[in-house]
Design a protein around this motif. Structure first.
Motif, short mmCIF file in Angstrom:
data_model
loop_
_atom_site.label_atom_id
_atom_site.label_comp_id
_atom_site.label_asym_id
_atom_site.label_seq_id
_atom_site.Cartn_x
_atom_site.Cartn_y
_atom_site.Cartn_z
N SER A 44 84.87 -85.33 27.61
CA SER A 44 86.13 -84.96 26.97
C SER A 44 86.85 -83.94 27.83
O SER A 44 86.23 -83.09 28.47
N GLU A 45 88.18 -84.01 27.84
CA GLU A 45 88.97 -83.07 28.63
C GLU A 45 88.99 -81.68 28.01
O GLU A 45 89.34 -80.72 28.66
N GLY A 46 88.64 -81.57 26.78
CA GLY A 46 88.63 -80.30 26.08
C GLY A 46 88.23 -80.55 24.64
O GLY A 46 87.85 -81.65 24.27
N LEU A 47 88.35 -79.51 23.82
CA LEU A 47 87.97 -79.66 22.43
C LEU A 47 88.79 -80.73 21.73
O LEU A 47 88.26 -81.53 20.98
N LEU A 48 90.08 -80.76 21.98
CA LEU A 48 90.95 -81.74 21.34
C LEU A 48 91.55 -82.71 22.35
O LEU A 48 92.45 -83.47 22.02
N GLY A 49 91.06 -82.68 23.58
CA GLY A 49 91.63 -83.51 24.64
C GLY A 49 91.14 -84.95 24.58
O GLY A 49 90.27 -85.32 23.80
N GLY A 50 91.71 -85.75 25.45
CA GLY A 50 91.33 -87.15 25.54
C GLY A 50 89.97 -87.31 26.20
O GLY A 50 89.40 -86.37 26.75
N ARG A 51 89.47 -88.52 26.17
CA ARG A 51 88.17 -88.81 26.76
C ARG A 51 88.34 -89.61 28.04
O ARG A 51 89.33 -90.30 28.23
N PHE A 52 87.34 -89.51 28.90
CA PHE A 52 87.31 -90.26 30.15
C PHE A 52 85.87 -90.56 30.51
O PHE A 52 84.95 -90.00 29.92
N VAL A 53 85.67 -91.46 31.47
CA VAL A 53 84.33 -91.77 31.95
C VAL A 53 84.11 -91.00 33.23
O VAL A 53 84.92 -91.06 34.16
N SER A 54 83.03 -90.25 33.27
CA SER A 54 82.66 -89.48 34.45
C SER A 54 81.50 -90.18 35.14
O SER A 54 80.45 -90.41 34.53
#
Length: 174
Positions: free
Chosen positions: A102-112
């Motif tokens: 997650s980019e942050g607590l309320l941020g979007g998600r991504f695949v790392s």
């Protein structure tokens, strides 16, 4: 009357040109443009992909190297299968792992993607087998609240700090 009409047409044309400029700027600087050149198509299976949609970023060390192109359910295992398009100039080791972050607590998600150390590299159409699914913030919060309520009511005979011992009961001495 004629002068006013020409002024209105010119003002409208200026507004259209400025809005077209903003649109062009937004498209070229959004990071969502299609990759040019060769690309690898990789898949990975996850237990949960909460909040991850096609078009989301795929990153290595925080740098965008691709995007999610599709998602589906595997009918045999009922796992979510993500299809990713990765920059073809990168050589991804076959023991690499993928995790949903997650980019942050309320941020979007991504695949790392975390590159492994294998000498063998993934090829187009390959599968990343080591995965870590998305962590649900709501689930973690629910578990925390549940553990806090269980912790305070699980010790029978425990008294609150201000409670007094019943009459006739021995009081512990420090």
């Amino acid at each position: 009357m004629k002068g006013r009409s020409i002024a209105e047409v010119l003002a409208g044309a200026v507004v259209l040109l400025v809005s077209a400029g903003f649109l062009l700027f937004a498209v070229t600087n959004s990071g969502r443009t299609t990759m040019s050149g060769p690309a690898l198509t990789l898949t990975a299976k996850f237990d949960r992909i909460d909040g991850l949609a096609p078009g989301a970023d795929v990153r290595i060390a925080g740098v965008k190297v691709g995007s999610i192109t599709g998602q589906r359910i595997d009918p045999q295992s009922f796992l979510a299968v993500l299809t990713m398009r990765i920059d073809g100039s990168l050589r991804i080791p076959s023991d690499s792992s993928a995790e949903i972050a997650s980019e942050g607590l309320l941020g979007g998600r991504f695949v790392s993607l975390v590159p492994g150390g294998s000498e063998r590299m993934l090829r187009d159409g390959g599968e990343i087998t080591i995965t870590q699914s998305a962590i649900s913030l709501e689930s973690l919060l629910g578990r925390f609240i549940f553990s806090m309520t269980q912790g305070s009511s699980s010790s029978p005979g425990a008294q609150s700090p201000g409670a007094q011992a019943p009459e006739g009961a021995a009081t512990p001495r420090p």
